[in-house]
Motif scaffolding. Structure first.
Motif, PDB file in Angstrom:
ATOM      1  N   LEU A  74      10.685   2.182  21.375  1.00  0.00           N
ATOM      2  CA  LEU A  74       9.962   0.923  21.197  1.00  0.00           C
ATOM      3  C   LEU A  74      10.821  -0.171  20.564  1.00  0.00           C
ATOM      4  O   LEU A  74      10.528  -1.359  20.721  1.00  0.00           O
ATOM      5  CB  LEU A  74       8.710   1.149  20.351  1.00  0.00           C
ATOM      6  CG  LEU A  74       7.672   2.096  20.962  1.00  0.00           C
ATOM      7  CD1 LEU A  74       6.566   2.373  19.970  1.00  0.00           C
ATOM      8  CD2 LEU A  74       7.132   1.538  22.251  1.00  0.00           C
ATOM      9  N   ILE A  75      11.852   0.235  19.849  1.00  0.00           N
ATOM     10  CA  ILE A  75      12.732  -0.733  19.187  1.00  0.00           C
ATOM     11  C   ILE A  75      13.392  -1.613  20.258  1.00  0.00           C
ATOM     12  O   ILE A  75      13.851  -1.132  21.286  1.00  0.00           O
ATOM     13  CB  ILE A  75      13.802  -0.014  18.335  1.00  0.00           C
ATOM     14  CG1 ILE A  75      13.146   0.875  17.273  1.00  0.00           C
ATOM     15  CG2 ILE A  75      14.760  -1.013  17.697  1.00  0.00           C
ATOM     16  CD1 ILE A  75      12.310   0.160  16.248  1.00  0.00           C
ATOM     17  N   ILE A  92       1.217  -9.741  11.742  1.00  0.00           N
ATOM     18  CA  ILE A  92       2.306  -8.770  11.652  1.00  0.00           C
ATOM     19  C   ILE A  92       3.461  -9.199  12.551  1.00  0.00           C
ATOM     20  O   ILE A  92       4.615  -9.178  12.150  1.00  0.00           O
ATOM     21  CB  ILE A  92       1.806  -7.361  12.027  1.00  0.00           C
ATOM     22  CG1 ILE A  92       0.781  -6.889  10.993  1.00  0.00           C
ATOM     23  CG2 ILE A  92       2.960  -6.378  12.133  1.00  0.00           C
ATOM     24  CD1 ILE A  92       0.061  -5.613  11.352  1.00  0.00           C
ATOM     25  N   ALA A  93       3.135  -9.595  13.775  1.00  0.00           N
ATOM     26  CA  ALA A  93       4.151 -10.055  14.714  1.00  0.00           C
ATOM     27  C   ALA A  93       3.492 -10.947  15.756  1.00  0.00           C
ATOM     28  O   ALA A  93       2.338 -10.738  16.122  1.00  0.00           O
ATOM     29  CB  ALA A  93       4.834  -8.872  15.388  1.00  0.00           C
ATOM     30  N   LEU A  94       4.236 -11.934  16.233  1.00  0.00           N
ATOM     31  CA  LEU A  94       3.743 -12.866  17.237  1.00  0.00           C
ATOM     32  C   LEU A  94       4.012 -12.339  18.641  1.00  0.00           C
ATOM     33  O   LEU A  94       4.903 -11.500  18.839  1.00  0.00           O
ATOM     34  CB  LEU A  94       4.420 -14.221  17.069  1.00  0.00           C
ATOM     35  CG  LEU A  94       4.165 -14.943  15.754  1.00  0.00           C
ATOM     36  CD1 LEU A  94       5.055 -16.174  15.651  1.00  0.00           C
ATOM     37  CD2 LEU A  94       2.712 -15.313  15.624  1.00  0.00           C
ATOM     38  N   GLU A 101      12.091  -1.998  13.346  1.00  0.00           N
ATOM     39  CA  GLU A 101      11.613  -0.896  12.497  1.00  0.00           C
ATOM     40  C   GLU A 101      10.525  -1.393  11.545  1.00  0.00           C
ATOM     41  O   GLU A 101       9.513  -0.722  11.347  1.00  0.00           O
ATOM     42  CB  GLU A 101      12.771  -0.303  11.687  1.00  0.00           C
ATOM     43  CG  GLU A 101      13.745   0.513  12.487  1.00  0.00           C
ATOM     44  CD  GLU A 101      13.230   1.885  12.898  1.00  0.00           C
ATOM     45  OE1 GLU A 101      12.203   2.344  12.351  1.00  0.00           O
ATOM     46  OE2 GLU A 101      13.848   2.487  13.787  1.00  0.00           O
ATOM     47  N   SER A 102      10.731  -2.566  10.961  1.00  0.00           N
ATOM     48  CA  SER A 102       9.748  -3.082   9.996  1.00  0.00           C
ATOM     49  C   SER A 102       8.425  -3.431  10.682  1.00  0.00           C
ATOM     50  O   SER A 102       7.358  -3.248  10.101  1.00  0.00           O
ATOM     51  CB  SER A 102      10.306  -4.293   9.246  1.00  0.00           C
ATOM     52  OG  SER A 102      10.570  -5.349  10.123  1.00  0.00           O
ATOM     53  N   VAL A 103       8.480  -3.919  11.927  1.00  0.00           N
ATOM     54  CA  VAL A 103       7.249  -4.201  12.674  1.00  0.00           C
ATOM     55  C   VAL A 103       6.498  -2.894  12.921  1.00  0.00           C
ATOM     56  O   VAL A 103       5.279  -2.816  12.726  1.00  0.00           O
ATOM     57  CB  VAL A 103       7.545  -4.933  13.998  1.00  0.00           C
ATOM     58  CG1 VAL A 103       6.315  -4.983  14.891  1.00  0.00           C
ATOM     59  CG2 VAL A 103       8.055  -6.346  13.730  1.00  0.00           C
ATOM     60  N   ASP A 105       6.683  -0.160  11.140  1.00  0.00           N
ATOM     61  CA  ASP A 105       6.148   0.282   9.851  1.00  0.00           C
ATOM     62  C   ASP A 105       4.864  -0.468   9.513  1.00  0.00           C
ATOM     63  O   ASP A 105       3.882   0.125   9.055  1.00  0.00           O
ATOM     64  CB  ASP A 105       7.179   0.080   8.734  1.00  0.00           C
ATOM     65  CG  ASP A 105       8.357   1.034   8.853  1.00  0.00           C
ATOM     66  OD1 ASP A 105       8.213   2.099   9.502  1.00  0.00           O
ATOM     67  OD2 ASP A 105       9.428   0.719   8.301  1.00  0.00           O
ATOM     68  N   SER A 106       4.853  -1.770   9.750  1.00  0.00           N
ATOM     69  CA  SER A 106       3.661  -2.584   9.474  1.00  0.00           C
ATOM     70  C   SER A 106       2.493  -2.188  10.370  1.00  0.00           C
ATOM     71  O   SER A 106       1.344  -2.176   9.933  1.00  0.00           O
ATOM     72  CB  SER A 106       3.971  -4.066   9.665  1.00  0.00           C
ATOM     73  OG  SER A 106       4.956  -4.489   8.768  1.00  0.00           O
ATOM     74  N   ILE A 107       2.770  -1.848  11.625  1.00  0.00           N
ATOM     75  CA  ILE A 107       1.729  -1.400  12.553  1.00  0.00           C
ATOM     76  C   ILE A 107       1.102  -0.110  12.042  1.00  0.00           C
ATOM     77  O   ILE A 107      -0.126   0.041  12.034  1.00  0.00           O
ATOM     78  CB  ILE A 107       2.314  -1.220  13.974  1.00  0.00           C
ATOM     79  CG1 ILE A 107       2.626  -2.582  14.584  1.00  0.00           C
ATOM     80  CG2 ILE A 107       1.370  -0.421  14.866  1.00  0.00           C
ATOM     81  CD1 ILE A 107       3.461  -2.519  15.858  1.00  0.00           C
ATOM     82  N   LEU A 108       1.939   0.811  11.602  1.00  0.00           N
ATOM     83  CA  LEU A 108       1.431   2.085  11.080  1.00  0.00           C
ATOM     84  C   LEU A 108       0.650   1.884   9.787  1.00  0.00           C
ATOM     85  O   LEU A 108      -0.405   2.496   9.592  1.00  0.00           O
ATOM     86  CB  LEU A 108       2.580   3.072  10.878  1.00  0.00           C
ATOM     87  CG  LEU A 108       3.286   3.543  12.148  1.00  0.00           C
ATOM     88  CD1 LEU A 108       4.494   4.407  11.811  1.00  0.00           C
ATOM     89  CD2 LEU A 108       2.330   4.287  13.063  1.00  0.00           C
TER      90      LEU A 108
END
Length: 170
Positions: A74-75, A92-94, A101-103, A105-108
């Motif tokens: 997915l990266i 979280i993301a547009l 990786e940080s996106v 992590d935020s999704i999880l």
């Protein structure tokens, strides 16, 4: 973006990612993990194999609904819609942003149940429209008219009436 690109849906279950099986999109892709029959547990496709039309047809016949997706797959993919934390309302993301990786992590952390990513393989589907839209800073029709008019007529001062009239005459 959905007009120009097909979209893959990724579901998140127990901190694991799965791709909704789409036989049209899977043909030509390589498997990152073995594809196992859900009931018999037989290996249908070995790891790192290219999916052919015949294999995709067999997977449809075996009623495969989803495929495991490794985090690393997915990266560097691109989101087909924005992601918002349902509890806090934080973005979280547009849409059209890169998955990092940080996106993930935020999704999880936010317990997001699914995300949509653009299907861009680099060989049959190019990312040129995605890149163009990422560079476009215009938000309204009026701003677009003025910007195009500025580029076509750099010596004339742009006003909304002049730009609209110019386009109407084209």
């Amino acid at each position: 973006l959905r007009h120009f690109y097909k979209v893959e849906q990724i579901t998140v279950k127990r901190k694991k990612f799965e791709k909704i099986f789409d036989p049209e999109l899977i043909v030509g892709q390589r498997t990152f993990a073995e594809i196992v029959h859900p009931k018999s547990k037989d290996v249908l496709v070995k790891q790192n194999r290219k999916i052919t039309k015949a294999v995709a047809k067999r997977l449809v016949e075996d009623e495969i609904k989803s495929l495991k997706v490794e985090r690393k797959e997915l990266i560097d993919k691109f989101l087909a819609r924005g992601i918002v934390n349902p509890k806090t309302g934080e973005v979280i993301a547009l849409c059209n942003s890169i998955i990092t990786e940080s996106v993930l992590d935020s999704i999880l952390e936010a317990k997001i149940s699914s995300i949509d990513i653009l299907y861009i393989d680099g060989t049959t589907v190019t990312d040129s429209f995605r890149k163009t839209l990422a560079l476009d800073k215009v938000n309204t029709k009026e701003e677009a008219l003025l910007e195009i008019y500025r580029r076509l007529r750099p010596s004339s001062p742009p006003t909304m009436e002049v730009a609209t009239s110019f386009f109407d005459k084209l």
